[in-house]
Structure formats: C-alpha cells, structure tokens
Design a protein around this motif. Structure first.
Motif, mmCIF file in Angstrom:
data_model
loop_
_atom_site.group_PDB
_atom_site.id
_atom_site.type_symbol
_atom_site.label_atom_id
_atom_site.label_comp_id
_atom_site.label_asym_id
_atom_site.label_seq_id
_atom_site.Cartn_x
_atom_site.Cartn_y
_atom_site.Cartn_z
ATOM 1 N N UNK A 1 1.184 -1.462 0.300
ATOM 2 C CA UNK A 1 -0.264 -0.399 0.321
ATOM 3 C C UNK A 1 1.354 1.252 -0.101
ATOM 4 N N UNK A 2 0.847 2.305 -1.095
ATOM 5 C CA UNK A 2 0.951 3.295 -0.614
ATOM 6 C C UNK A 2 1.129 4.339 0.214
ATOM 7 N N UNK A 3 2.653 5.097 0.782
ATOM 8 C CA UNK A 3 2.161 5.804 2.130
ATOM 9 C C UNK A 3 1.746 6.657 1.833
ATOM 10 N N UNK A 4 1.068 7.640 1.974
ATOM 11 C CA UNK A 4 -0.160 8.925 2.490
ATOM 12 C C UNK A 4 2.021 10.251 2.292
ATOM 13 N N UNK A 5 1.897 11.060 1.984
ATOM 14 C CA UNK A 5 3.141 11.721 1.925
ATOM 15 C C UNK A 5 2.219 13.563 2.415
ATOM 16 N N UNK A 6 2.473 13.075 4.032
ATOM 17 C CA UNK A 6 1.434 14.226 4.644
ATOM 18 C C UNK A 6 2.188 15.559 4.493
ATOM 19 N N UNK A 7 4.045 15.517 3.995
ATOM 20 C CA UNK A 7 4.805 16.450 3.501
ATOM 21 C C UNK A 7 4.497 17.861 2.367
ATOM 22 N N UNK A 8 3.988 16.449 1.385
ATOM 23 C CA UNK A 8 3.695 17.227 0.593
ATOM 24 C C UNK A 8 1.971 17.889 0.125
ATOM 25 N N UNK A 9 1.374 17.009 1.086
ATOM 26 C CA UNK A 9 -0.460 17.766 1.334
ATOM 27 C C UNK A 9 0.066 18.927 1.946
ATOM 28 N N UNK A 10 0.853 19.453 3.221
ATOM 29 C CA UNK A 10 1.019 20.442 3.768
ATOM 30 C C UNK A 10 1.529 21.154 3.012
ATOM 31 N N UNK A 11 2.347 21.455 1.918
ATOM 32 C CA UNK A 11 3.007 22.057 0.802
ATOM 33 C C UNK A 11 2.273 23.064 0.084
ATOM 34 N N UNK A 12 1.649 21.384 -0.592
ATOM 35 C CA UNK A 12 0.086 22.239 -1.274
ATOM 36 C C UNK A 12 -0.889 23.490 -0.712
ATOM 37 N N UNK A 13 -1.011 22.687 0.182
ATOM 38 C CA UNK A 13 -1.899 23.941 1.270
ATOM 39 C C UNK A 13 -1.518 24.782 1.425
ATOM 40 N N UNK A 14 -0.059 24.651 1.557
ATOM 41 C CA UNK A 14 0.644 26.426 2.298
ATOM 42 C C UNK A 14 0.782 27.397 0.292
ATOM 43 N N UNK A 15 0.703 26.705 -0.464
ATOM 44 C CA UNK A 15 1.072 26.923 -1.797
ATOM 45 C C UNK A 15 -0.300 27.562 -2.231
ATOM 46 N N UNK A 16 -1.394 27.247 -2.099
ATOM 47 C CA UNK A 16 -3.088 27.114 -2.174
ATOM 48 C C UNK A 16 -3.232 28.815 -1.574
ATOM 49 N N UNK A 17 -2.388 28.854 0.042
ATOM 50 C CA UNK A 17 -2.979 30.182 0.591
ATOM 51 C C UNK A 17 -1.848 30.739 0.123
ATOM 52 N N UNK A 18 -0.769 30.838 0.504
ATOM 53 C CA UNK A 18 -0.548 32.041 -0.236
ATOM 54 C C UNK A 18 1.611 32.189 -0.841
ATOM 55 N N UNK A 19 1.346 31.538 -2.774
ATOM 56 C CA UNK A 19 2.268 31.414 -2.622
ATOM 57 C C UNK A 19 3.176 32.058 -2.763
ATOM 58 N N UNK A 20 3.097 33.030 -1.834
ATOM 59 C CA UNK A 20 4.754 34.795 -2.121
ATOM 60 C C UNK A 20 5.504 34.028 -0.569
ATOM 61 N N UNK A 21 4.824 33.362 -0.079
ATOM 62 C CA UNK A 21 6.587 32.761 -0.120
ATOM 63 C C UNK A 21 6.727 31.662 0.771
ATOM 64 N N UNK A 22 7.690 30.506 0.766
ATOM 65 C CA UNK A 22 7.765 29.282 0.563
ATOM 66 C C UNK A 22 7.949 28.292 1.766
ATOM 67 N N UNK A 23 7.766 27.322 1.628
ATOM 68 C CA UNK A 23 7.729 26.381 2.723
ATOM 69 C C UNK A 23 9.682 26.091 3.005
#
Length: 346
Positions: A1-23
């Motif tokens: 079973x493929x593991x869930x990549x939480x870190x990638x989801x978090x980074x995507x969420x932040x990019x949707x919130x404020x793309x002007x700042x990088x995590x």
C-alpha cells in the motif's frame, strides 16, 4: 500500500494559501496518539506557522468545527483573549485546504503558533488544584458569554449516540461489535434516557474542550490560564463534559503517560477541591452533578468505542476498547454522586 505523503499535502496547502512565501521546512509535532497530524512550518521569511491535517469524519464537520474554533478564539474577552490559537484566514474566511486522491480525502487548516508560559507540575498539590478550579470556572463563564455569537453546530450528544445505535444496525457495525451489541444498545438507551431526564432543555450548552490534560495548557506565574495548545477540535455541549478530564488533571496519579480512562478520579477528594472553587465562581446545579456519570458514559461510548480506532492508534484503541467493556462501562452503574452533592450543598 502506498504511504500517504503528508509533507507534500502540507506544502500544496500552503502554496494555495500564500504562493508568495516558500515553505523551507515541515516538522511533524503530532502527539502521535491520534489520527490528527500537526506540523510546524518554517517559511523562507523565517516566520513559523502551525498546520493541522485531518482525514477523520466528514469534510463539512471539519469545516464547521474550525469556523466555530475561530469565532470563539476571536470573541473570548479579556483575560482569555489569547488562550486559543487563531486560524489563518483568506478572503474573509478560515482557510481550509482539501486534498483528494484515490488514497485519501484530507483537510488542512493553518494556525498562528500559540504562545505558552509556565507548565503546571505533573502532579498538582492542593493550592494548584484550587486555583485551577477558580480559573476554569472563569474560563467557562467566558465561553458561555461568547456562545451567542458562534456559528450553528449540528452535532449533539443525542445525535452522536443515536449514530452509534444506527451503526449497530449495519453489517459493518454488527461485525465490529459482534460480542457486545446488546451491551452497547443498553448503554446507549441509558444515556439517552438520562440525558433527557437530567439536562435536556434545563442546562445551557456552551463551547467545551473535552479532553484537557496538564500538557496542553499553560499558565502565568500566578497560575492564571494563559493558553491552550489548541490545534484540535472541541464541541458545543454541557460544561460538565470537561469535568471528567479535569478530575484526571487533579488526580493523585498525576499526569498519565499510559492511556486509561477509569472513572475513579471523579471520586477523589482532590477533584472535590477543584469543584469547591469552581462552584464558588460559576455555581453548578444538582442536575449537572447527577449528569457527571453520563458525561463519562458518553465519552466512553462515542470516543473510545464508536470512534476509538480513528482517534487513537491501533495499540491504544484495542487496549481502551477492551477496558471499556470490562471496566469503564460497568463502573458507571456503581458511581455515586451523593458525596459531591453534599459537598456542594446541593
């Protein structure tokens, strides 16, 4: 079973919130006893943000929960105006990111980090407990006063317990609880009958934070409530829903490192000290005290049995559910609130 990549989801969420700042970094700071995942983000500016990711329940309930948390955080008056973490907003609303793929439906909300001050000792002495009782009464009063401005909330104790009864009528429920269906039905009906008799339309509801412990709140040097590590849910209910957990905070055993939910702490003299001081500030009623065992019954039915495998990792869930049937639920029928009523003069 493929593991869930939480870190990638978090980074995507932040990019949707404020793309002007990088995590720049994502640090997992989860308590690791629940299915909620909490992360500390460091941005390229050096600023830090807290992210909570959840996939339990329904997206609509998650959204409602965080609207209410945010409204409460912004409407608690002094001296509790900074007790709760503030959610980050976008376009005038709490920002919630939804990630859906074939593996998971997950939701992310961001908070400003909550500031903390002093921690209470892991085992409280009598002056600590009495001060805590006074302070929590004041905090509950502040929550009650803010109730009128909070968004509507659909979930109730009655609907949650009815949900467990409905689950027992499904194939999945009959299989999962096959050894205890009659016991659970009896316990659910007892709760519904006693709730209606004791508190329905006679006791006000307010925001309560079900499941406090010494580790998730901080106090000022003179032991005033300063902050709660609140990257989690709460519900609108009766204030006594919080009391079992404060009995644990006050307990002679002190802060627990092993999960268990015995009813015993509510009968300790130490919890009596807490209630003495609470009652002076925000008087309790006889009905509320008689409802204390039912608040405990609800927690065991709803959070340990019905949702235990979602709220706790498998090891904890299995242990707690076994203890629920063998110890927790049977203990309710023999718990006597008479000494508490006499103590408070009710």
């Amino acid at each position: 079973m493929r593991l869930i990549d939480y870190t990638t989801i978090i980074r995507q969420a932040w990019a949707a919130f404020d793309p002007s700042q990088t995590v720049q970094a994502v640090e997992d700071i989860s308590a690791r006893v629940s299915t909620n995942h909490v992360f500390r983000l460091t941005l390229d500016s050096g600023d830090r943000v807290i992210a909570k990711l959840s996939y339990f329940g329904k997206f609509e309930h998650f959204k409602d929960d965080h609207r209410i948390i945010h409204a409460l955080a912004n409407n608690l008056l002094y001296p509790f105006e900074n007790v709760l973490a503030k959610s980050l907003m976008k376009n005038g609303q709490v920002f919630i990111y939804r990630h859906q793929d074939e593996l998971i439906d997950a939701w992310v909300v961001f908070y400003n980090p909550i500031r903390t001050m002093e921690r209470l000792p892991r085992r409280l002495d009598e002056p600590h407990i009495r001060k805590l009782g006074n302070e929590i009464a004041r905090f509950h009063l502040a929550c009650a006063r803010a109730s009128s401005v909070l968004p509507k909330y659909a979930k109730t104790l009655r609907s949650d317990v009815q949900g467990l009864l409905d689950l027992l009528d499904t194939d999945a429920g009959r299989f999962e609880h096959r050894m205890h269906i009659d016991t659970l039905r009896r316990q659910c009906h007892l709760f519904l009958e006693n709730r209606k008799k004791l508190v329905d339309k006679t006791v006000e509801t307010m925001p309560v934070f079900v499941d406090w412990n010494i580790g998730n709140f901080s106090v000022t040097p003179d032991q005033k409530l300063f902050s709660r590590w609140d990257y989690d849910w709460f519900r609108i209910s009766y204030r006594v829903m919080d009391f079992y957990f404060f009995s644990r905070v006050c307990s002679d055993a002190g802060d627990r490192t092993v999960f268990s939910y015995y009813i015993g702490p509510m009968a300790e003299e130490r919890f009596g000290w807490f209630l003495d001081e609470y009652h002076k500030v925000y008087p309790l009623t006889e009905r509320e005290i008689r409802f204390l065992p039912e608040a405990y019954r609800f927690f065991i039915l709803n959070y340990v049995i019905k949702y235990g495998r979602y709220f706790f990792h498998r090891t904890y869930a299995t242990k707690l559910q076994r203890e629920a049937y063998d110890i927790y639920l049977p203990s309710i029928d023999t718990f006597d609130v008479t000494p508490i009523l006499k103590r408070l003069g009710l």
